[in-house]
Design a protein around this motif. Structure first.
Motif, mmCIF file in Angstrom:
data_model
loop_
_atom_site.group_PDB
_atom_site.id
_atom_site.type_symbol
_atom_site.label_atom_id
_atom_site.label_comp_id
_atom_site.label_asym_id
_atom_site.label_seq_id
_atom_site.Cartn_x
_atom_site.Cartn_y
_atom_site.Cartn_z
ATOM 1 N N GLY A 370 29.481 -41.381 -9.673
ATOM 2 C CA GLY A 370 28.279 -41.906 -10.419
ATOM 3 C C GLY A 370 27.030 -41.455 -10.158
ATOM 4 O O GLY A 370 25.831 -41.771 -10.600
ATOM 5 N N VAL A 371 27.213 -40.202 -9.588
ATOM 6 C CA VAL A 371 25.904 -39.760 -8.916
ATOM 7 C C VAL A 371 25.265 -38.397 -10.041
ATOM 8 O O VAL A 371 26.231 -37.557 -10.087
ATOM 9 N N VAL A 372 24.242 -38.244 -10.559
ATOM 10 C CA VAL A 372 23.903 -37.130 -11.416
ATOM 11 C C VAL A 372 23.078 -36.447 -10.526
ATOM 12 O O VAL A 372 23.272 -35.079 -10.678
ATOM 13 N N ASP A 373 22.166 -36.948 -9.712
ATOM 14 C CA ASP A 373 20.948 -36.359 -9.062
ATOM 15 C C ASP A 373 21.761 -36.339 -7.716
ATOM 16 O O ASP A 373 21.691 -37.359 -7.076
ATOM 17 N N PRO A 374 22.001 -35.136 -6.959
ATOM 18 C CA PRO A 374 22.628 -35.137 -5.653
ATOM 19 C C PRO A 374 21.641 -35.619 -4.636
ATOM 20 O O PRO A 374 21.889 -36.135 -3.650
ATOM 21 N N ALA A 375 20.181 -35.674 -4.979
ATOM 22 C CA ALA A 375 18.984 -36.211 -4.024
ATOM 23 C C ALA A 375 19.174 -37.757 -3.980
ATOM 24 O O ALA A 375 18.556 -38.149 -3.027
ATOM 25 N N GLU A 376 20.103 -38.372 -4.791
ATOM 26 C CA GLU A 376 20.180 -39.783 -4.525
ATOM 27 C C GLU A 376 21.000 -40.129 -3.189
ATOM 28 O O GLU A 376 21.034 -41.184 -2.564
ATOM 29 N N LEU A 377 21.645 -39.164 -2.685
ATOM 30 C CA LEU A 377 22.475 -39.037 -1.629
ATOM 31 C C LEU A 377 21.830 -38.596 -0.432
ATOM 32 O O LEU A 377 20.862 -37.739 -0.498
ATOM 33 N N ARG A 378 22.350 -38.907 1.043
ATOM 34 C CA ARG A 378 21.790 -38.337 2.036
ATOM 35 C C ARG A 378 22.693 -37.239 2.632
ATOM 36 O O ARG A 378 23.791 -37.235 2.759
ATOM 37 N N TRP A 379 22.103 -35.917 2.798
ATOM 38 C CA TRP A 379 22.752 -34.768 3.080
ATOM 39 C C TRP A 379 22.015 -34.117 4.346
ATOM 40 O O TRP A 379 20.880 -34.108 4.407
ATOM 41 N N LEU A 380 22.922 -33.599 5.086
ATOM 42 C CA LEU A 380 22.309 -32.645 6.205
ATOM 43 C C LEU A 380 21.853 -31.461 5.393
ATOM 44 O O LEU A 380 20.398 -31.085 5.725
ATOM 45 N N ASP A 381 22.364 -30.918 4.538
ATOM 46 C CA ASP A 381 21.779 -29.807 3.827
ATOM 47 C C ASP A 381 22.284 -30.084 2.335
ATOM 48 O O ASP A 381 23.282 -30.016 1.884
ATOM 49 N N PRO A 382 21.282 -30.261 1.239
ATOM 50 C CA PRO A 382 21.661 -30.512 -0.025
ATOM 51 C C PRO A 382 22.186 -29.440 -0.624
ATOM 52 O O PRO A 382 22.038 -28.150 -0.260
ATOM 53 N N PRO A 383 23.314 -29.664 -1.666
ATOM 54 C CA PRO A 383 23.795 -28.294 -2.582
ATOM 55 C C PRO A 383 22.812 -27.656 -3.030
ATOM 56 O O PRO A 383 21.745 -28.237 -3.525
ATOM 57 N N PRO A 384 22.802 -26.419 -2.890
ATOM 58 C CA PRO A 384 21.769 -25.392 -3.607
ATOM 59 C C PRO A 384 21.730 -25.522 -5.304
ATOM 60 O O PRO A 384 22.876 -25.867 -5.784
ATOM 61 N N ALA A 385 20.770 -25.706 -5.557
ATOM 62 C CA ALA A 385 20.578 -26.130 -6.984
ATOM 63 C C ALA A 385 21.325 -25.160 -7.987
ATOM 64 O O ALA A 385 21.946 -25.523 -8.919
ATOM 65 N N ALA A 386 21.290 -23.790 -7.736
ATOM 66 C CA ALA A 386 21.913 -22.627 -8.779
ATOM 67 C C ALA A 386 23.183 -22.878 -8.531
ATOM 68 O O ALA A 386 23.898 -22.702 -9.797
ATOM 69 N N ALA A 387 23.885 -22.907 -7.377
ATOM 70 C CA ALA A 387 25.412 -22.982 -7.309
ATOM 71 C C ALA A 387 25.774 -24.379 -8.217
ATOM 72 O O ALA A 387 26.819 -24.357 -8.715
ATOM 73 N N LEU A 388 24.774 -25.440 -7.747
ATOM 74 C CA LEU A 388 25.528 -26.540 -8.261
ATOM 75 C C LEU A 388 25.279 -26.569 -10.213
ATOM 76 O O LEU A 388 26.270 -26.996 -10.684
ATOM 77 N N ALA A 389 24.070 -25.997 -10.509
ATOM 78 C CA ALA A 389 24.173 -25.898 -12.107
ATOM 79 C C ALA A 389 25.162 -24.956 -12.367
ATOM 80 O O ALA A 389 25.624 -25.569 -13.763
ATOM 81 N N GLN A 390 25.516 -24.081 -11.950
ATOM 82 C CA GLN A 390 26.810 -23.195 -12.468
ATOM 83 C C GLN A 390 28.022 -24.073 -12.447
ATOM 84 O O GLN A 390 28.772 -23.820 -13.112
ATOM 85 N N ALA A 391 28.316 -24.744 -11.504
ATOM 86 C CA ALA A 391 29.434 -25.703 -11.066
ATOM 87 C C ALA A 391 29.582 -26.498 -12.425
ATOM 88 O O ALA A 391 30.554 -26.721 -13.134
ATOM 89 N N ARG A 392 28.154 -27.304 -12.722
ATOM 90 C CA ARG A 392 28.376 -28.088 -13.838
ATOM 91 C C ARG A 392 28.356 -27.699 -15.284
ATOM 92 O O ARG A 392 29.256 -27.962 -15.971
ATOM 93 N N ASP A 393 28.000 -26.332 -15.351
ATOM 94 C CA ASP A 393 28.211 -25.573 -16.415
ATOM 95 C C ASP A 393 29.693 -25.515 -16.623
ATOM 96 O O ASP A 393 30.078 -25.466 -17.714
#
Length: 837
Positions: A370-393
């Motif tokens: 149910g998370v659209v924005d990964p920033a809603e969760l706590r990460w040691l290293d957040p997922p890189p925006a470019a790779a995440l955008a490509q994954a969602r595409d």
């Protein structure tokens, strides 16, 4: 029970977890954290009889830890202590400690976000920073924050930068156990290894057998290197007391158990292992470690959307973990196959997987959570925006996500399968077609290493060969019977793949095991890899749907396939090398990808034909499925294409008759010498073609058609009636000279229009004729009777006063019959030899 170093820290750990919701335990290799801590915490009051989940990064380590803990309780695995790993589960009603692999935790969290019945989640060997471990920790922290404030989280590692993890857990306490490691002598090479590592490894093993005691643990990057070293050792006379045992993830469990079990009395064991032996499990009897310093890891390229295995140098932290394996039982030796100088340049720690892997599985899990924005969760290293955008595409293309990022019902079903989204989508799309069994076979094949081994390179990339081999094994025949000449079959891999395929059939609810025609492999791969559908360009070379090139390795039957789908390829160089693929029929693509096929009409200027051409095309990404002529293209598009052709060819393609060119030159002359006239320079005309020429192009398609145009009329259409009158008056086409002749004016140089006239026709005219409201004097080219220039002047009066008499002398000698008066201003002008009386 023997005392282990971690035992001393357990009271403090119990106290920390009694008062806090999380803790970090850093314990050196051999301290016993994996097998001691879960048992020690089992009866804590805050646990209240609930279970403990302990995550291990590898299946082998999970099974080994569960067996060890069960044995220490005098029980069987599946009683108090059990495990859940991919394709294998040993748990029962009384199980309180479940050792699980990280993907299993993700599935459990998605099914039960509150983790009811669980009191503690332990993340063991967290320093490895796998994608699933980072995701599992983020989801557990979210569950703890929103649903279960009584849920405890314990992060354990041997080589971990503890402070960031402690901060992530809400400034959790950090406890440290030094462990009990015996001294290990570290030896480096004198010079860098050049070429293959296997010969160097074999020499080091021979030296260790001769000079050191105890078993030998050899770290190699992958199964291929392990097999080659094993083959070289088999050629040597090592003696009957020496046993070589490979150890890597795809080995059967029995072979893995033999590798880590204590050797028989009098036996020396050489364990050839991948990084699987680096942490969590103890290989009994090891006193010598030989470390190649290499590891094989997946590398994802956001540029291409492809993952390939890459052999890399280990980090200093990994090298230290490997070294520690030699000091578990007593003093040991670690032989590092690199120099001390090279060691200083190694990375300090491994790069977290989340920063460089395929994030499609992560993106699907987040959407299912149910998370659209990964920033809603706590990460040691957040997922890189470019790779995440490509994954969602990709997930949108697979129908798993809406464009808004929310999960679809199809995507939720994909997430429930627990496969990579590509393979899950393939299975779900295959079921309605009666191809679910074949899809599960393909998913299993693509999740394991190749069952076919080639004695020559390159190997045939056709996936259908693998399916036929697998089915031969499933039917009870000899797997090798289905292999092409020159290939051998990995029977153990076949058994694993069959078990996995059956598992996915059960998960997907597929009762029919008939599978389906192997010729449907290409279509199923197209469902999983829609971006890797490819069309042949020439033999062995293909264009992928995403626009990249791909090529088969060497001559093989697939090289002639008009269409194929690449399931496995690298992203090296301009063209990726295709390792696994299957042919696909274009009619299947047209039927099953109809919603993604784009129809386009292309109207263009064909330079070779010098005409506008129109074609109807159907495209799937960069691939053209159909390309046929279009007989009746849109007139607007045709005119636009013709304009592009004129721009490409230049204005000279237009019908510049003598009259049209003079009219244009007169216009250009007026625009240079008087304000308010349109700019008709070549540059301005080219830039404004749609305005002045466009309306006249309807119905025209070619250079020949253009010749029907009247450029004079078109250019005149740029002027008002008044301007046309002024053009005729101030930039006349002809000038009437004293002889009565109408002489054309040459405007090819707008700065100096020319009047070329025979000298005799100008007798009696005192001043140079002027145009443009008298602003511009014509340049007079005064001609001989033979129409050859004898004088060029813009000052006729001066010519009569001085130069005329020298010219007269010369002309009179050459043309004695002609009229050469002494006073040209009073003489009669003539266009004849002599004036009439």
């Amino acid at each position: 029970m023997n005392t282990l170093p971690v035992d001393s820290i357990i009271p403090a750990l119990k106290e920390a977890l009694r008062t806090r919701s999380g803790a970090v335990l850093v314990a050196a290799p051999g301290a016993g954290k994996t097998t001691r801590v879960p048992l020690a915490l089992l009866d804590e009051p805050w646990l209240a009889g609930r279970r403990i989940l302990m995550l291990e990064p590898r299946r082998l380590a999970a099974r080994a830890a569960a067996r060890y803990m069960a044995a220490s309780l005098g029980e069987q695995v599946g009683d108090t202590v059990g495990y859940r790993v991919r394709l294998d589960s040993r748990v029962g009603p009384a199980t309180r400690i479940e050792v699980i692999t990280e993907g299993v935790l993700t599935r459990m969290l998605q099914a039960d976000p509150a983790l009811e019945g669980t009191g503690l989640v332990i993340f063991d060997e967290f320093h490895e920073r796998s994608l699933h471990a980072d995701l599992g920790l983020a989801l557990c922290l979210e569950a703890q924050s929103v649903l279960r404030d009584d849920l405890r989280i314990l992060v354990m590692s041997a080589t971990l930068d503890a402070e960031p993890v402690a901060a992530l857990l809400g400034d959790a306490p950090v406890l440290t156990s030094e462990g009990r490691a015996y001294p290990v002598e570290t030896r480096y090479l004198d010079r860098r290894v050049e070429g293959p590592v296997e010969p160097v490894v074999v020499r080091q093993i021979q030296e260790a057998l001769a000079s050191e005691s105890g078993d030998i643990l050899v770290f190699l990057p992958g199964a291929g290197e392990i097999r080659r070293v094993e083959e070289r050792l088999a050629e040597l006379d090592l003696g009957a007391s020496v046993r070589v045992a490979p150890l890597y993830g795809n080995l059967p469990q029995e072979a893995q158990d033999r590798a880590i079990a204590p050797g028989r009395p009098g036996e020396r064991k050489i364990v050839l292992a991948t990084s699987i032996a680096e942490t969590s499990l103890t290989v009994e009897g090891v006193r010598v470690v030989i470390d190649s310093g290499l590891a094989r890891v997946p590398r994802f390229s956001p540029r291409t959307g492809m993952t390939r295995l890459e052999t890399i140098r280990v980090s200093q932290a990994s090298a230290e973990q490997r070294r520690g394996r030699a000091g578990r039982l007593g003093p040991g030796v670690c032989r590092r196959l690199w120099t001390e100088q090279e060691h200083r340049h190694l990375a300090v720690r491994n790069t977290p997987e989340i920063l460089e892997s395929d994030l499609a599985p992560l993106a699907l899990e987040l959407a299912a959570w149910g998370v659209v924005d990964p920033a809603e969760l706590r990460w040691l290293d957040p997922p890189p925006a470019a790779a995440l955008a490509q994954a969602r595409d990709l997930l949108v293309q697979l129908g798993a996500l809406e464009k808004s990022g929310t999960i679809t019902p199809h995507g939720r079903r994909m997430a429930e399968l627990g496969l990579h989204p590509r393979l899950a989508h393939m299975i779900l799309r295959a079921i309605p077609l009666g191809l679910g069994g074949l899809a599960c076979e393909l998913a299993a094949i693509l999740s394991e290493r190749d069952v076919l081994r080639s004695g020559h390179a390159p190997a045939d990339a056709d996936l259908r060969l693998r399916v036929e081999t697998l089915r031969q094994a499933a039917a009870g025949g000899r797997p090798g019977d289905a292999a092409p000449p020159g290939y051998t079959v990995d029977a153990a891999a076949c058994r694993r793949i069959l078990a996995e395929a059956n598992h996915w059939k059960r998960e997907a609810g597929i009762a029919d095991d008939s599978g389906g025609d192997v010729d449907a492999c290409g279509l199923l791969l197209a469902f999983a890899y829609p971006d890797r559908i490819a069309r042949r360009r020439d033999s062995g070379r293909f264009l992928l749907r995403n626009g990249r090139g791909a090529a088969l390795a060497g001559p093989q039957p697939l090289a002639k396939a008009p269409w194929l789908v690449a399931a496995e390829l690298d992203d090296l160089g301009a063209e990726g090398r295709v390792h696994l693929a299957a042919p696909v029929d274009v009619s299947d693509l047209e039927r099953h990808f109809a919603d993604q096929i784009e129809a386009e009409t292309t109207v263009y200027w064909d330079r070779e034909a010098q005409a506008v051409r129109a074609r109807q095309r159907e495209r799937l990404g960069a691939l053209v499925l159909k390309d046929v002529p279009l007989a009746d293209p849109d007139p607007e598009e045709t005119a636009a294409a013709l304009l592009r052709g004129i721009t490409e060819e230049g204005l000279e393609i237009l019908p510049w008759t003598k009259q049209a060119r003079q009219f244009w030159q007169r216009l250009l002359f007026m625009s240079r010498h008087e304000e308010g006239w349109p700019d008709v320079s070549e540059e301005a005309l080219a830039a404004s073609l749609p305005d002045w020429l466009g309306p006249h192009l309807y119905g025209l398609k070619s250079r020949d058609d253009l010749q029907r145009l009247s450029l004079t009329d078109i250019l005149a259409g740029m002027l008002s009636w008044e301007r046309r009158r002024e053009l005729d008056e101030y930039a006349p086409t002809h000038i009437v000279v004293p002889s009565g002749s109408r002489i054309p004016v040459d405007y090819s140089d707008p700065e100096a229009p020319v009047l070329a006239v025979r000298l005799q026709e100008m007798f009696g005219l005192k001043e140079t004729p002027r145009i443009a409201r008298g602003r511009v004097s014509l340049t007079l080219h005064l001609l001989s009777p033979a129409h050859r220039p004898v004088q060029v002047t813009r000052d006729l009066a001066s010519f009569w006063r001085s130069a005329y008499f020298e010219v007269k002398k010369d002309l009179k000698g050459r043309y004695p019959k002609h009229y050469w008066p002494d006073n040209p201003l009073e003489a009669l002008p003539t266009n004849r030899t002599r004036p009439r009386s």
